[in-house]
Design a protein around this motif. Sequence first.
Motif, PDB file in Angstrom:
ATOM      1  N   ASP A   5       0.825  -1.209   0.000  1.00 60.25           N
ATOM      2  CA  ASP A   5       0.000   0.000   0.000  1.00 60.25           C
ATOM      3  C   ASP A   5       0.860   1.260   0.000  1.00 60.25           C
ATOM      4  O   ASP A   5       0.511   2.254  -0.640  1.00 60.25           O
ATOM      5  CB  ASP A   5      -0.931   0.000   1.217  1.00 60.25           C
ATOM      6  CG  ASP A   5      -2.143  -0.890   1.021  1.00 60.25           C
ATOM      7  OD1 ASP A   5      -2.590  -1.019  -0.128  1.00 60.25           O
ATOM      8  OD2 ASP A   5      -2.623  -1.478   2.008  1.00 60.25           O
ATOM      9  N   ALA A  58       2.035   1.673  -3.437  1.00 59.67           N
ATOM     10  CA  ALA A  58       0.941   2.040  -4.338  1.00 59.67           C
ATOM     11  C   ALA A  58       0.326   3.396  -4.005  1.00 59.67           C
ATOM     12  O   ALA A  58      -0.640   3.813  -4.646  1.00 59.67           O
ATOM     13  CB  ALA A  58      -0.144   0.966  -4.292  1.00 59.67           C
ATOM     14  N   ASN A 115      -1.442   4.367  -1.324  1.00 59.23           N
ATOM     15  CA  ASN A 115      -2.835   4.132  -0.934  1.00 59.23           C
ATOM     16  C   ASN A 115      -3.216   4.768   0.402  1.00 59.23           C
ATOM     17  O   ASN A 115      -4.278   4.455   0.933  1.00 59.23           O
ATOM     18  CB  ASN A 115      -3.106   2.622  -0.850  1.00 59.23           C
ATOM     19  CG  ASN A 115      -3.323   2.002  -2.215  1.00 59.23           C
ATOM     20  OD1 ASN A 115      -3.641   2.699  -3.173  1.00 59.23           O
ATOM     21  ND2 ASN A 115      -3.138   0.700  -2.318  1.00 59.23           N
ATOM     22  N   SER A 123      -7.385  -2.692  -7.223  1.00 55.16           N
ATOM     23  CA  SER A 123      -6.845  -2.322  -8.535  1.00 55.16           C
ATOM     24  C   SER A 123      -5.461  -1.678  -8.412  1.00 55.16           C
ATOM     25  O   SER A 123      -4.530  -2.030  -9.146  1.00 55.16           O
ATOM     26  CB  SER A 123      -7.821  -1.362  -9.222  1.00 55.16           C
ATOM     27  OG  SER A 123      -7.298  -0.910 -10.442  1.00 55.16           O
ATOM     28  N   LYS A 124      -5.346  -0.721  -7.472  1.00 57.01           N
ATOM     29  CA  LYS A 124      -4.058  -0.030  -7.319  1.00 57.01           C
ATOM     30  C   LYS A 124      -2.976  -0.978  -6.815  1.00 57.01           C
ATOM     31  O   LYS A 124      -1.804  -0.867  -7.201  1.00 57.01           O
ATOM     32  CB  LYS A 124      -4.215   1.156  -6.362  1.00 57.01           C
ATOM     33  CG  LYS A 124      -5.061   2.301  -6.927  1.00 57.01           C
ATOM     34  CD  LYS A 124      -5.089   3.494  -6.002  1.00 57.01           C
ATOM     35  CE  LYS A 124      -3.744   4.193  -5.950  1.00 57.01           C
ATOM     36  NZ  LYS A 124      -3.780   5.417  -5.143  1.00 57.01           N
ATOM     37  N   ARG A 125      -3.351  -1.900  -5.945  1.00 55.85           N
ATOM     38  CA  ARG A 125      -2.383  -2.885  -5.460  1.00 55.85           C
ATOM     39  C   ARG A 125      -1.904  -3.776  -6.603  1.00 55.85           C
ATOM     40  O   ARG A 125      -0.710  -4.047  -6.740  1.00 55.85           O
ATOM     41  CB  ARG A 125      -3.016  -3.726  -4.351  1.00 55.85           C
ATOM     42  CG  ARG A 125      -3.181  -2.992  -3.035  1.00 55.85           C
ATOM     43  CD  ARG A 125      -4.140  -3.713  -2.086  1.00 55.85           C
ATOM     44  NE  ARG A 125      -4.211  -3.049  -0.785  1.00 55.85           N
ATOM     45  CZ  ARG A 125      -5.112  -3.324   0.157  1.00 55.85           C
ATOM     46  NH1 ARG A 125      -6.038  -4.263  -0.061  1.00 55.85           N
ATOM     47  NH2 ARG A 125      -5.099  -2.681   1.306  1.00 55.85           N
ATOM     48  N   ASP A 147      -1.887  -3.087  -9.748  1.00 52.19           N
ATOM     49  CA  ASP A 147      -1.068  -2.306 -10.678  1.00 52.19           C
ATOM     50  C   ASP A 147       0.346  -2.098 -10.155  1.00 52.19           C
ATOM     51  O   ASP A 147       1.302  -1.974 -10.945  1.00 52.19           O
ATOM     52  CB  ASP A 147      -1.713  -0.940 -10.931  1.00 52.19           C
ATOM     53  CG  ASP A 147      -3.011  -1.052 -11.731  1.00 52.19           C
ATOM     54  OD1 ASP A 147      -3.229  -2.111 -12.353  1.00 52.19           O
ATOM     55  OD2 ASP A 147      -3.800  -0.087 -11.724  1.00 52.19           O
TER      56      ASP A 147
END
Length: 550
Positions: free
Chosen positions: A146, A149, A151, A365-367, A369
């Motif tokens: 995270d 990313a 997050n 999704s962000k993880r 990616d």
Amino acid sequence: MLINLSIKNYALIDSLNVTFTSGFTTITGETGAGKSILLGGLSLVLGKRADMSSLKDKANRCIIEAVFDIKNYNLESFFEKYDLEYDPNTIIRREIHPGGKSRAFVNDSPLTLDILTKLGKRLIDIHSQHQTLQLTEHDYQLKMLDAFADNTKLLDSYTRKLHTYKTSVRELDELTEFQKNANKEYDYNTFLLDELDAVFLEDGLQENLEETYQQLNNVELILENLSKGNYLLNDENRGIISMLSELKQVSAQLSATGNKFEDLRERIDSVFIEIKDIAEEMQTLQESVEPDPAKLEEISNRLKVLYDLQRKHDVSSVSELLEVKENIAAKVGATQNLEEEIETKRNLLLKLKKDLDEDANLLTSKRADAIPEIKEKLEISLHSLGLPNATFKIEIIPTEDYKSNGRDTLSFLFSANKGSDYNTLKKVASGGELSRIMLVIKSILARYEQLPTLMFDEIDSGVSGEISNRMGDIMHDMSKYMQVFSITHLPQIASKGDHHFKVFKTDKDHSTLTQVRELLADERVFELAEMLGGKNLSDSALAHARELLN
């Protein structure tokens, strides 16, 4: 950033005061010189539990004080939450008394050990073997991903929504459970309400009924006394009115003889008028009062119902019965409105779930990616640290469960050698491999989140010279973003420090003391040469030491 550390009366330390600056600081010393003591003292101001064995002189208290520059740590809300005085240059003091009592202070504000531990984790990250094991934990791995990313804000949003969602779920469960119980009581409460409605409760009802009952129940006595009263007033021979008439004539004759009797006449006239009025009213009452057994029975029954209701609800007045009726009506009304309230809550939950799912899906999704890039960075860095065949298999596995950090399970598998099966770090990575993986992860995270001061405690154990050289470069690069310490046995790492401290022992007054001091440039050469070749310094060792420093 740690600015200063002062230790008094701790283990082998009598009195010690060391000042630190930013950048990369290395700490060296012979085995047993007291590096672990220095780290132990620092751990006490970060919240570690203490005991009497910490005291060098058992008769005096131990005081450890650390000064931190925290202006870039965003800790204002933490200090406000725990009612502590905030200062960009924060002083933490720990006192251990001979009796075993321990006290902690932040900027002279006392605080519990639990709060101190929470604060300590925000100030210094001590990388030890225990923390290396954290790397094998799912939550730590996900936290690392995270950070990479970016997050942080999304996780904050998800966490807030999750809290609201869970609160609403709990409230709906409570409403549903209440409805179950309320439905069981609904019929009974409705019966009670109808029963109270039937008596037409109002203030003064009981008093009026009781008065009417008394009149009807004593009608013969009332008539007898009214008749006797009329007789005493109206009898022609000895009635009050007849005698007052004569008295009125007497007073009239007296007033005719002089004004001094006028007042007496007026008063007698007034009494006569009042008595006449009383006589008329008593006559009217006598004519109006008559026995009514049916109405008496009706009033008696109403009073009986009223008294029974008061006993039933354990009250003693109509006003209290009205309060009981109001409460029962509220329960009946609440039960009738529960279905609508539950439906409203369900619709709200659907909306909250939708919003929560949006954040959870975006996290997933962000993880996903970020995985290819962080996988590549990890592998490249580990190749340079003597693990040329190290590879990772990292996968995000979405779940339906709402967890504190999303709806994902992270599969973080590792293989150190060609042809080896992938497995969890706990099962396949050695201690040395875990240390190097953790170092690489920290170096990557340093670029993506505000980490506290990092202190590596002999992370280089069992590492060769060339690999240690690369590890030193990584730690030095990290120090561009934060303050970094390394307690090390390897000259290759010690030489990378912007500052170099030596821990050593001295004998004084039949006792051994641990001391720390920063080495000057020439002193660093001799220290490194000694680490390379031992106490007997050779020209080649000195030359090698100078080469490392340059």
